[in-house]
Design an enzyme around this catalytic site. Structure first.
Site, PDB file in Angstrom:
ATOM      1  N   GLY A 109     -36.157   7.816  -0.908  1.00  0.00           N
ATOM      2  CA  GLY A 109     -35.923   9.260  -0.862  1.00  0.00           C
ATOM      3  C   GLY A 109     -34.494   9.707  -0.641  1.00  0.00           C
ATOM      4  O   GLY A 109     -34.254  10.852  -0.228  1.00  0.00           O
ATOM      5  N   LYS A 110     -33.508   8.863  -0.965  1.00  0.00           N
ATOM      6  CA  LYS A 110     -32.111   9.216  -0.741  1.00  0.00           C
ATOM      7  C   LYS A 110     -31.692  10.447  -1.538  1.00  0.00           C
ATOM      8  O   LYS A 110     -31.132  11.403  -0.988  1.00  0.00           O
ATOM      9  CB  LYS A 110     -31.201   8.033  -1.132  1.00  0.00           C
ATOM     10  CG  LYS A 110     -31.503   6.769  -0.379  1.00  0.00           C
ATOM     11  CD  LYS A 110     -30.647   5.600  -0.847  1.00  0.00           C
ATOM     12  CE  LYS A 110     -30.961   5.103  -2.246  1.00  0.00           C
ATOM     13  NZ  LYS A 110     -32.248   4.391  -2.367  1.00  0.00           N
ATOM     14  N   THR A 111     -31.999  10.422  -2.832  1.00  0.00           N
ATOM     15  CA  THR A 111     -31.584  11.527  -3.701  1.00  0.00           C
ATOM     16  C   THR A 111     -32.323  12.813  -3.332  1.00  0.00           C
ATOM     17  O   THR A 111     -31.715  13.888  -3.249  1.00  0.00           O
ATOM     18  CB  THR A 111     -31.852  11.153  -5.175  1.00  0.00           C
ATOM     19  OG1 THR A 111     -31.166   9.934  -5.456  1.00  0.00           O
ATOM     20  CG2 THR A 111     -31.365  12.231  -6.120  1.00  0.00           C
TER      21      THR A 111
ATOM     22  N   HIS B 134     -25.732   0.841  -2.850  1.00  0.00           N
ATOM     23  CA  HIS B 134     -24.882  -0.090  -2.120  1.00  0.00           C
ATOM     24  C   HIS B 134     -23.554  -0.299  -2.791  1.00  0.00           C
ATOM     25  O   HIS B 134     -22.557  -0.525  -2.152  1.00  0.00           O
ATOM     26  CB  HIS B 134     -25.601  -1.422  -1.965  1.00  0.00           C
ATOM     27  CG  HIS B 134     -26.851  -1.265  -1.199  1.00  0.00           C
ATOM     28  ND1 HIS B 134     -27.961  -2.002  -1.406  1.00  0.00           N
ATOM     29  CD2 HIS B 134     -27.164  -0.402  -0.226  1.00  0.00           C
ATOM     30  CE1 HIS B 134     -28.901  -1.617  -0.591  1.00  0.00           C
ATOM     31  NE2 HIS B 134     -28.443  -0.640   0.131  1.00  0.00           N
TER      32      HIS B 134
ATOM     33  N   ILE C 259     -21.834  26.100   0.009  1.00  0.00           N
ATOM     34  CA  ILE C 259     -21.669  24.679  -0.268  1.00  0.00           C
ATOM     35  C   ILE C 259     -20.551  24.490  -1.285  1.00  0.00           C
ATOM     36  O   ILE C 259     -20.387  25.307  -2.182  1.00  0.00           O
ATOM     37  CB  ILE C 259     -22.997  24.071  -0.768  1.00  0.00           C
ATOM     38  CG1 ILE C 259     -22.944  22.556  -0.722  1.00  0.00           C
ATOM     39  CG2 ILE C 259     -23.359  24.534  -2.166  1.00  0.00           C
ATOM     40  CD1 ILE C 259     -24.313  21.934  -0.723  1.00  0.00           C
TER      41      ILE C 259
ATOM     42  N   ALA D 192     -38.082  14.826   3.062  1.00  0.00           N
ATOM     43  CA  ALA D 192     -37.133  15.345   2.085  1.00  0.00           C
ATOM     44  C   ALA D 192     -37.851  16.294   1.134  1.00  0.00           C
ATOM     45  O   ALA D 192     -37.219  17.115   0.465  1.00  0.00           O
ATOM     46  CB  ALA D 192     -36.505  14.192   1.312  1.00  0.00           C
TER      47      ALA D 192
END
Ligand code: GTP
Ligand code: MG
Length: 458
Positions: A22-24, A86, A43, A205
């Site tokens: 769920g990073k994005t 990474h 933003i 998220a």
């Protein structure tokens, strides 16, 4: 004094974690929530990054007053690196550490730790980057009743006892895994000393639950413990090359993260490549155009005159095709300083590459950052290295492996991270029985090699 000229910049925060955890979605949610607040200038989009300003963080953290000690923000906001992974993280390198000030390790609470979670922790440890754990997807806990965009602590109180119980068990799995790796960890609201304990923030998220706490804890920790690191001078810029890319009409351009100082159009910049230093002049600086609607996938870039740390920016300049991703980049005040800086840059690059005639494995990686991470991981396990360099696996590498094999047959192998194998190298390897290990997960590469090694000596 120079002390008075120093200001606090935004902490640089990266997101890491296993595939699909769920990073994005998390970054999208943070951006979406921020935009939805309709704060003026809510933003700012950078190249490969976005900035959530302090005013937004304070507004989102408002409902937390009851639970968390009040904090006054002195940082101007948080700069999130967009392209999680990474490889990008590895390129955020800086001699002996990272350009990232802090990291969010995303763990799917239902799945717990997975191979890339361990890998992420290893890299964070290697580069000494402090982090928190976002225990994501809490909305998937059976029976969870979502309260969109609410603080976790508020939503948590409205869940049934058995759902709360399930969440605690899942959190304990994560805390237990952390403990096995040598870290003390706990749910963020139960921590007394944040210097000794890694904060675990339950979030979704998808629904936005827990995002207020995530931002509050991030802002609180970074400004409390990293103040010295966050001071920047209004002097010449310092940064790192994250990525090089071919841009039609402009040649090879560099996406860089600036962590100190100011970068201006026309500045002399110094970076490096595999063949030597690159001294050139900034032709233009590109930043995304501000847009009202954040969800437009491809935003156009426009030229700006300067950027101030912390920033993500695309540099257009001659000779950047000779640079390597992961290399430092500095602004020089004049030609003489440029020469000194070039020496420094090349020393740093050469310190990562290895060329010996002893026994040891041959290591290839796609960028300087990944090469450094891989070399360090191999060294940590006591695996000797004969040659380590950036680039595809070529015939020359196979010849090196053959030479190494003659000294010690177990080390006559090639370990490649995220690289191509050139056809003639493949053929040559087959001819000489040279084993090739190629993968895009460091942890997997080492595991594969160690497994093979064990089989060989048995
Ligand atoms: P990679 O970039 O491929 O490593 O994955 P990622 O970590 O960026 O994961 P991504 O954000 O693409 O999410 C993977 C899937 O999980 C998508 O289908 C998301 O919709 C889903 N997802 C992410 N966060 C949540 C969450 O909090 N709750 C639920 N229910 N689904 C989520
Ligand atoms: Mg992703």
């Amino acid at each position: 004094s120079s002390q008075q000229q120093r200001k606090l910049r935004q902490p640089i925060v990266v997101v890491l974690g296993h595939v699909d955890h769920g990073k994005t979605t998390l970054l999208d949610k943070i951006r979406g929530t921020t935009v939805a607040l309709k704060e003026p200038g809510a933003i700012t989009q950078h190249v490969g990054a976005s900035v959530v300003p302090a005013s937004v963080i304070e507004k989102l953290a408002e409902p937390l007053k009851k639970f968390l000690p009040r904090f006054k923000l002195i940082i101007p906001g948080l700069l999130f690196i967009d392209t999680p992974g990474h490889e990008v993280f590895s390129n955020l390198r800086r001699r002996g550490g990272s350009v990232a000030d802090f990291a969010i390790l995303v763990v799917d609470i239902m799945e717990g730790f997975q191979p890339q979670t361990y890998e992420a922790i290893e890299i964070l440890r290697q580069r000494r980057v402090p982090f928190l754990v976002a225990a994501n997807k809490i909305d998937r806990i059976p029976g969870w009743k979502p309260h969109p965009d609410q603080p976790f602590l508020i939503s948590y109180r409205m869940q049934k006892p058995e759902v709360q119980q399930r969440l605690e068990e899942l959190l304990w799995n994560i805390i237990g895994e952390m403990y096995k790796l040598g870290f003390r960890a706990d749910r963020f609201d139960r921590i007394k000393d944040f210097t000794k304990t890694v904060a675990v923030v339950p979030v979704s998220a998808k629904t936005g639950e827990g995002i207020p706490e995530l931002l509050a804890v991030l802002a609180g920790l970074t400004q409390q413990y990293l103040q010295k690191r966050l001071m920047y001078a209004e002097g010449p810029a310092k940064g790192v090359v994250l990525e090089l890319r071919e841009q039609p009409g402009l040649g090879v351009v560099a996406d860089v993260i600036i962590y100190d100082g100011i970068l201006r159009k026309g500045d002399i910049i110094v970076t490096g490549g595999l063949e030597g230093p690159v001294i050139t002049r900034v032709r233009s600086l590109l930043m995304p155009k501000p847009l009202v609607e954040i969800r437009t996938a491809k935003r156009e870039l426009e030229s700006v005159d300067e950027v101030v740390a912390a920033a993500g920016v695309r540099i257009v300049a001659p000779e950047l095709e000779k640079a390597v991703a992961g290399a430092p980049i500095f602004v020089a005040r004049d030609e003489e300083e440029a020469k000194e800086l070039a020496k420094k840059v090349m020393e740093e690059i050469e310190a990562i590459r290895i060329r010996t005639d002893k026994e040891g494995v041959i290591v290839k990686a796609d960028t300087l950052g990944t090469l450094e991470a891989l070399v360090e991981a191999l060294k940590k396990r006591g695996i000797p290295i004969r040659v380590a360099d950036v680039g595809p696996i070529a015939k020359r590498d196979v010849i090196e492996a053959v030479a190494s094999k003659q000294i010690n047959k177990y080390y006559g192998v090639i370990i490649g991270f995220n690289v191509k194998v050139l056809p003639e190298a493949e053929e040559e390897a087959r001819k000489h029985g040279i084993k090739l290990f190629v993968h895009n997960i460091i942890y997997k590469l080492i595991e594969d090699f160690e497994k093979w090694y064990k089989e060989q000596i048995e």
